[in-house]
Design an enzyme around this catalytic site. Structure first.
Site, PDB file in Angstrom:
ATOM      1  N   TYR A 101       0.860  -1.183   0.000  1.00 40.44           N
ATOM      2  CA  TYR A 101       0.000   0.000   0.000  1.00 40.44           C
ATOM      3  C   TYR A 101       0.895   1.232   0.000  1.00 40.44           C
ATOM      4  O   TYR A 101       1.881   1.282   0.744  1.00 40.44           O
ATOM      5  CB  TYR A 101      -0.885   0.013   1.254  1.00 40.44           C
ATOM      6  CG  TYR A 101      -1.665   1.302   1.409  1.00 40.44           C
ATOM      7  CD1 TYR A 101      -2.942   1.433   0.885  1.00 40.44           C
ATOM      8  CD2 TYR A 101      -1.099   2.412   2.050  1.00 40.44           C
ATOM      9  CE1 TYR A 101      -3.641   2.627   0.993  1.00 40.44           C
ATOM     10  CE2 TYR A 101      -1.789   3.609   2.160  1.00 40.44           C
ATOM     11  CZ  TYR A 101      -3.056   3.703   1.626  1.00 40.44           C
ATOM     12  OH  TYR A 101      -3.749   4.883   1.725  1.00 40.44           O
ATOM     13  N   GLU A 189      -3.231   7.537  -4.296  1.00 39.64           N
ATOM     14  CA  GLU A 189      -3.093   6.265  -3.580  1.00 39.64           C
ATOM     15  C   GLU A 189      -2.908   5.105  -4.557  1.00 39.64           C
ATOM     16  O   GLU A 189      -3.554   5.059  -5.609  1.00 39.64           O
ATOM     17  CB  GLU A 189      -4.358   6.025  -2.738  1.00 39.64           C
ATOM     18  CG  GLU A 189      -4.328   4.750  -1.924  1.00 39.64           C
ATOM     19  CD  GLU A 189      -5.688   4.453  -1.283  1.00 39.64           C
ATOM     20  OE1 GLU A 189      -5.911   4.902  -0.150  1.00 39.64           O
ATOM     21  OE2 GLU A 189      -6.511   3.781  -1.917  1.00 39.64           O
TER      22      GLU A 189
END
Ligand code: GDP
Ligand code: MN
Length: 378
Positions: A101, A189
């Site tokens: 992530y 993101e």
């Protein structure tokens, strides 16, 4: 403005962040054509604004041509958290070894930017944050100094032991940060950023939120805005000088001036009706504007009657009447139209409408009542 994945990937490509080969498709037919081009297996991904589409069944791997057909049909027909899926991303399937992530966002409390990375990437970063927060590394970035090389090195070490992999991660983090800054984003993101079995690091998913307060600096981003069918009509009306907003009732309202529009809607509600829209033709209304107004309001299938409520000042009532008559030339009225005209040239307007299907109203209250009754009977 929150972008869809395929739009966010535009930013990634421009920034030089590696992404799978992929293409947007709108139908099962297009999906099978693109799948042939990209090769099997491929991944079909619903393009929706809400999160968690993977868990909702909106991301499917297709191994055969038949699976491309059945999955694309199923996903294009489904609704995810109330959002209908109309677009599909057909993407090269990636052999995943690890999922990370990574993100950059603004940390208002610390007056800085923050980069977050985690080796526990995939679908649920919120769960990682609450259950195993030590698996997320947060790096404060001074907005004046920018992202420092010791920070990207630390992040890469947090994610991988492999020197070659770390190098790729550092390069991607630098690009992600530059992309965030250059485009005035409020979130960039990648979840997951994956390590493939061939030891390549690549962004599988993309999330980008544009800062609305900075959109004026990037007028070209307006092309990313996806309007609903209703919003599209509202925009089109705006380009013709009409303020049109669709509502959910049955009585269409055509008025001049925002104040009169409010008062007209209040009155319709007061007498037990529901306005179908707010349409302000503005001052100095020409017959053409009136014609367009009737057109927009009657395009709404919910409309069962129309109340035309005009106070003639600069707007001339006879212009309004001519516009109304013009609108019935090609085709007869689809719904009853109640007309209240008062002010400049009202006598002329009244005589123009005499003997036509338009229903005259003595005053505002009379007009509202008549329009509500007509909607009920229609
Ligand atoms: P999200 O659920 O909306 O975040 O959708 P993502 O695009 O992030 O995909 C969700 C998950 O599907 C990923 O974390 C992967 O585990 C899996 N996935 C997506 N694309 C591929 C792919 O090309 N190959 C494999 N093996 N898994 C994939
Ligand atoms: Mn994701």
């Amino acid at each position: 403005m929150k972008l869809l994945e395929y739009q966010a990937k535009d930013f990634f490509l421009r920034a030089g962040i590696p992404v799978p080969r992929e293409k947007l498709v709108l139908s099962p037919k297009e999906a099978s054509d693109v799948a042939k081009e990209i090769g099997l297996p491929c991944v079909l991904k619903a393009q929706v604004g809400v999160g968690g589409r993977g868990k909702a069944g909106g991301v499917k791997v297709a191994k055969t041509a038949e699976e491309v057909a059945t999955h694309s049909k199923a996903i294009l027909g489904m609704e995810i958290k109330g959002e209908k899926v109309e677009r599909l991303l057909c993407s090269e399937a990636i052999d995943i070894a690890k999922e990370f992530y990574t993100s950059v966002t603004t940390d208002r409390a610390n007056r800085s930017l923050v980069m977050m990375v985690s080796p526990a990437g995939g679908v649920d970063i919120e769960q990682v944050a609450s259950e195993t927060p030590q698996r997320i590394l947060k790096l404060q970035i001074d907005p004046l100094l920018g992202l420092q090389s010791y920070q990207t090195r630390r992040a890469a070490m947090f994610l991988s032991d492999d020197k070659e992999v770390r190098k790729q991660i550092i390069s991607i983090l630098n690009k992600l940060y530059r992309m965030y800054e250059a485009n005035d984003l409020s979130l960039a993101e990648i979840n997951p950023l994956v390590l493939t079995r061939k030891n390549k690091v690549i962004a599988l998913d993309a999330k980008v939120i544009l800062d609305d307060n900075a959109l004026f600096r990037h007028p070209e981003f307006e092309t990313y805005r996806i309007l609903s069918a209703d919003e599209e009509i509202e925009q089109e009306a705006k380009s013709k000088g009409l303020s049109y907003i669709k509502l959910s009732g049955k009585v269409g309202c055509i008025v001049n001036g925002a104040g009169l529009a409010m008062a007209t809607m209040d009155l319709i509600k007061r007498f037990g009706g529901e306005p179908a829209n707010f349409l302000d033709v503005g001052g100095s209304s020409s017959p053409e504007k009136m014609l367009a107004a009737i057109d927009y309001v009657t395009r709404d299938q919910n409309v069962c009657s129309i109340f035309v409520n005009i106070f003639g000042g600069i707007t001339r009532c006879d212009d309004i009447a001519r516009g109304l008559l013009e609108s019935t030339k090609g085709s007869p009225l689809k719904v009853p139209v109640v007309v209240r005209l008062t002010g400049t040239n009202e006598d002329e307007a009244r005589s123009l409408l005499e003997g036509t299907p338009f229903v005259p109203a003595a005053d505002m209250a009379d007009g509202a009542r008549k329009a509500i009754a007509a909607a009920r009977d229609n």
